[in-house]
Design a protein around this motif. Sequence first.
Motif, PDB file in Angstrom:
ATOM      1  N   ARG A 215       0.839  -1.349  -0.279  1.00 15.01           N
ATOM      2  CA  ARG A 215      -0.099   0.068  -0.095  1.00 15.01           C
ATOM      3  C   ARG A 215       0.886   1.261   0.214  1.00 15.01           C
ATOM      4  O   ARG A 215       0.550   2.360  -0.837  1.00 15.01           O
ATOM      5  CB  ARG A 215      -0.876  -0.033   1.176  1.00 15.01           C
ATOM      6  CG  ARG A 215      -2.286  -1.115   1.176  1.00 15.01           C
ATOM      7  CD  ARG A 215      -3.223  -0.761   1.869  1.00 15.01           C
ATOM      8  NE  ARG A 215      -2.503  -0.732   3.530  1.00 15.01           N
ATOM      9  CZ  ARG A 215      -2.573  -1.824   4.286  1.00 15.01           C
ATOM     10  NH1 ARG A 215      -3.111  -2.905   3.756  1.00 15.01           N
ATOM     11  NH2 ARG A 215      -2.109  -1.676   5.483  1.00 15.01           N
ATOM     12  N   MET A 216       1.919   1.096   0.871  1.00 17.89           N
ATOM     13  CA  MET A 216       2.846   2.457   0.789  1.00 17.89           C
ATOM     14  C   MET A 216       3.331   2.623  -0.450  1.00 17.89           C
ATOM     15  O   MET A 216       3.665   3.846  -1.107  1.00 17.89           O
ATOM     16  CB  MET A 216       3.950   2.332   1.800  1.00 17.89           C
ATOM     17  CG  MET A 216       3.316   2.310   3.200  1.00 17.89           C
ATOM     18  SD  MET A 216       2.524   3.746   3.760  1.00 17.89           S
ATOM     19  CE  MET A 216       4.102   4.886   3.857  1.00 17.89           C
TER      20      MET A 216
ATOM     21  N   GLU B 259       2.327   1.819  -3.412  1.00 13.23           N
ATOM     22  CA  GLU B 259       1.258   2.311  -4.399  1.00 13.23           C
ATOM     23  C   GLU B 259       0.758   3.592  -4.238  1.00 13.23           C
ATOM     24  O   GLU B 259       0.557   4.424  -4.979  1.00 13.23           O
ATOM     25  CB  GLU B 259      -0.181   1.279  -4.268  1.00 13.23           C
ATOM     26  CG  GLU B 259      -0.029  -0.015  -4.847  1.00 13.23           C
ATOM     27  CD  GLU B 259      -1.290  -0.977  -4.445  1.00 13.23           C
ATOM     28  OE1 GLU B 259      -2.194  -0.218  -4.112  1.00 13.23           O
ATOM     29  OE2 GLU B 259      -1.264  -2.039  -5.027  1.00 13.23           O
ATOM     30  N   LYS B 260       0.925   3.990  -2.773  1.00  8.77           N
ATOM     31  CA  LYS B 260       0.576   5.441  -2.514  1.00  8.77           C
ATOM     32  C   LYS B 260       1.813   6.269  -3.037  1.00  8.77           C
ATOM     33  O   LYS B 260       1.562   7.485  -3.588  1.00  8.77           O
ATOM     34  CB  LYS B 260       0.491   5.510  -1.127  1.00  8.77           C
ATOM     35  CG  LYS B 260       0.018   6.891  -0.620  1.00  8.77           C
ATOM     36  CD  LYS B 260      -0.391   6.819   1.108  1.00  8.77           C
ATOM     37  CE  LYS B 260      -0.673   8.442   1.388  1.00  8.77           C
ATOM     38  NZ  LYS B 260      -1.211   8.461   2.786  1.00  8.77           N
ATOM     39  N   LYS B 261       3.023   5.925  -2.930  1.00  9.53           N
ATOM     40  CA  LYS B 261       4.148   6.515  -3.467  1.00  9.53           C
ATOM     41  C   LYS B 261       3.965   6.601  -5.079  1.00  9.53           C
ATOM     42  O   LYS B 261       4.268   7.922  -5.711  1.00  9.53           O
ATOM     43  CB  LYS B 261       5.596   5.839  -3.138  1.00  9.53           C
ATOM     44  CG  LYS B 261       6.554   6.502  -3.902  1.00  9.53           C
ATOM     45  CD  LYS B 261       7.779   5.833  -3.389  1.00  9.53           C
ATOM     46  CE  LYS B 261       9.279   6.445  -3.921  1.00  9.53           C
ATOM     47  NZ  LYS B 261      10.150   5.623  -3.515  1.00  9.53           N
TER      48      LYS B 261
ATOM     49  N   TYR C  51       1.114   6.706  -6.645  1.00 12.65           N
ATOM     50  CA  TYR C  51      -0.107   7.749  -6.905  1.00 12.65           C
ATOM     51  C   TYR C  51       0.385   9.172  -6.499  1.00 12.65           C
ATOM     52  O   TYR C  51      -0.075  10.121  -7.464  1.00 12.65           O
ATOM     53  CB  TYR C  51      -1.272   7.277  -6.290  1.00 12.65           C
ATOM     54  CG  TYR C  51      -1.800   5.954  -6.381  1.00 12.65           C
ATOM     55  CD1 TYR C  51      -2.024   5.546  -7.832  1.00 12.65           C
ATOM     56  CD2 TYR C  51      -2.333   5.121  -5.638  1.00 12.65           C
ATOM     57  CE1 TYR C  51      -2.503   4.199  -8.259  1.00 12.65           C
ATOM     58  CE2 TYR C  51      -2.769   3.846  -5.879  1.00 12.65           C
ATOM     59  CZ  TYR C  51      -2.922   3.491  -7.188  1.00 12.65           C
ATOM     60  OH  TYR C  51      -3.503   2.459  -7.502  1.00 12.65           O
ATOM     61  N   ARG C  52       1.274   9.315  -5.821  1.00 15.80           N
ATOM     62  CA  ARG C  52       1.528  10.691  -5.457  1.00 15.80           C
ATOM     63  C   ARG C  52       2.916  11.049  -6.585  1.00 15.80           C
ATOM     64  O   ARG C  52       2.400  12.388  -6.650  1.00 15.80           O
ATOM     65  CB  ARG C  52       2.539  10.566  -4.231  1.00 15.80           C
ATOM     66  CG  ARG C  52       3.124  12.285  -3.565  1.00 15.80           C
ATOM     67  CD  ARG C  52       3.569  11.846  -2.126  1.00 15.80           C
ATOM     68  NE  ARG C  52       2.918  11.216  -1.252  1.00 15.80           N
ATOM     69  CZ  ARG C  52       3.428  10.006  -0.747  1.00 15.80           C
ATOM     70  NH1 ARG C  52       4.566   9.447  -1.395  1.00 15.80           N
ATOM     71  NH2 ARG C  52       2.772   9.260   0.029  1.00 15.80           N
TER      72      ARG C  52
ATOM     73  N   LYS D 175      -7.358   7.172  -6.905  1.00 18.92           N
ATOM     74  CA  LYS D 175      -6.044   6.862  -6.430  1.00 18.92           C
ATOM     75  C   LYS D 175      -5.244   8.010  -6.471  1.00 18.92           C
ATOM     76  O   LYS D 175      -4.687   8.336  -5.402  1.00 18.92           O
ATOM     77  CB  LYS D 175      -5.604   5.771  -6.935  1.00 18.92           C
ATOM     78  CG  LYS D 175      -6.432   4.270  -6.572  1.00 18.92           C
ATOM     79  CD  LYS D 175      -6.725   4.019  -5.132  1.00 18.92           C
ATOM     80  CE  LYS D 175      -7.347   2.751  -4.800  1.00 18.92           C
ATOM     81  NZ  LYS D 175      -7.292   2.375  -3.448  1.00 18.92           N
TER      82      LYS D 175
ATOM     83  N   GLU E  22      -6.660  10.769  -4.118  1.00 24.20           N
ATOM     84  CA  GLU E  22      -6.737  10.618  -2.918  1.00 24.20           C
ATOM     85  C   GLU E  22      -5.234  10.580  -2.413  1.00 24.20           C
ATOM     86  O   GLU E  22      -5.057  10.600  -1.187  1.00 24.20           O
ATOM     87  CB  GLU E  22      -7.279   9.325  -2.584  1.00 24.20           C
ATOM     88  CG  GLU E  22      -8.735   9.045  -2.881  1.00 24.20           C
ATOM     89  CD  GLU E  22      -9.275   7.626  -2.548  1.00 24.20           C
ATOM     90  OE1 GLU E  22      -8.306   6.772  -2.475  1.00 24.20           O
ATOM     91  OE2 GLU E  22     -10.492   7.576  -2.447  1.00 24.20           O
ATOM     92  N   SER E  23      -4.306  10.580  -3.041  1.00 22.54           N
ATOM     93  CA  SER E  23      -2.602  10.323  -2.659  1.00 22.54           C
ATOM     94  C   SER E  23      -2.491  11.808  -1.963  1.00 22.54           C
ATOM     95  O   SER E  23      -1.572  11.824  -1.094  1.00 22.54           O
ATOM     96  CB  SER E  23      -1.880  10.248  -3.844  1.00 22.54           C
ATOM     97  OG  SER E  23      -1.811  11.210  -4.831  1.00 22.54           O
ATOM     98  N   ARG E  24      -3.419  12.893  -2.213  1.00 25.63           N
ATOM     99  CA  ARG E  24      -2.868  14.132  -1.757  1.00 25.63           C
ATOM    100  C   ARG E  24      -4.313  14.640  -0.997  1.00 25.63           C
ATOM    101  O   ARG E  24      -4.270  15.780  -0.559  1.00 25.63           O
ATOM    102  CB  ARG E  24      -2.695  15.337  -2.679  1.00 25.63           C
ATOM    103  CG  ARG E  24      -1.156  15.161  -3.330  1.00 25.63           C
ATOM    104  CD  ARG E  24      -0.248  15.309  -2.111  1.00 25.63           C
ATOM    105  NE  ARG E  24       1.137  15.276  -2.665  1.00 25.63           N
ATOM    106  CZ  ARG E  24       1.838  16.131  -3.038  1.00 25.63           C
ATOM    107  NH1 ARG E  24       1.500  17.398  -3.187  1.00 25.63           N
ATOM    108  NH2 ARG E  24       3.190  15.768  -3.512  1.00 25.63           N
TER     109      ARG E  24
END
Length: 423
Positions: free
Chosen positions: A265-266, A268-270, A272-273, A386, A389-391
């Motif tokens: 998840r981290m 993937e979030k990276k 998306y960011r 996604k 949502e990253s921000r």
Amino acid sequence: MECIEFDSFLDEDAIDSPLGVHLESDSLAGTKAVPDRRQYAQFQCSNAPDPPPLPGTSYGARRSSLKAKACSRVREEILDSWDKLFLEGYQADLRVSADDGTDILSHSCVLGVKSPVLRAMLEEAKLKHGFRCIRISGAPSEAVRVFIRFLYSSRFEQEQMNIHVLHLLVLSHVFSVSSLKTVCINQLERNFLAPENVVDVLQLAELCDAPRLCLVCTRMIIKDFKTISLTDGWKVMRRVNPSLEQELLESLVEADTRRQERAKRMEEKKVYRQLYEAMEALIHICRDGCRTIGPRDQALKGNGAAVCKFPACKGIELLVRHFSTCRVRVPGGCANCKRMWQLLELHSRMCFTPDTCKVPLCRHFKEKMQHLGRKEETTWNLLVCKVLESRGTMGFISERRKLSTPKPGGSSHVEARRLVGPV
């Protein structure tokens, strides 16, 4: 110096009446029609409601309650007296025997009040030479002494606690002394747990119904499983309690799975960011320009603007330059060009002002959305959600569009090779 061509892309009711005082007719019996002023004042004062408390009365009550709570705490002198009563055995009527034959003098009333189990034992105890006699087995005499002293004054010596903490945990569980049980659990968590004994403490915690201590031990085993699995305690536990070993292994697998999912998840979030930052950099380049690339209708700042606040600006600039000069643009041909097409399409799905947007092909991809299949549309919508949502925002990009100067006109269907041209 080169630039991007954009010319072709682009009512309340108040109650004021006083409170009336209603007088019954019987209370006026025998009085004059026009009473004396003094009598009327006395009568009115006798029937008036009680006045409100003076300022500070509630505060004084609160202070008095705080003082009562402070006074309810046990003073050191009282604890000293209970400690002295146990140590001296003054007028003791009970003998507590340990396994080694040591007798500990105590008072049956104190032990009976502190422990319901000891009270039941005292009711069945026999008298011998004027003393009731009970026996506490399974623990050294010193541990029994520390246990009984805690029943008197809730005190203990730290050195003795470090030596007999496991026996005291068992005694507190067997005789239902919850206060001592809490103290033993805290002592074990802070001062006793180590890789060599954590497996033994875990088994004892399960027998003594100490779920918090079980959780602490389990976490410690999972955290340092490679070291603890080589200890003698683990080897003995595997032989005598295989079910516990199975539970620990399952907990280890579950914790490892959660760790992997968290890392995924981290990551993937990276990603998306980074996509969000790429969208910001793309808007920045197409609207304001940066370093040596930008819109044709605006002068660039040149090398003086080497420091850019958009972290992905340099990468997007290189990608745009490659995209403008690459000759392999068929699907599956150039990976960089394919990535650029995807970024442009992602921007168009996140853009709320396609008519005034300066990013190339924005309106073209907006029209293309209407002909996509349901599965592909769902995939793109999920990606957009996604990225946003990253921000934690949905309107940031649209607000940035409003800051740009709108320029009408231009066809949205333009070849990709005309994105960048000479100045």
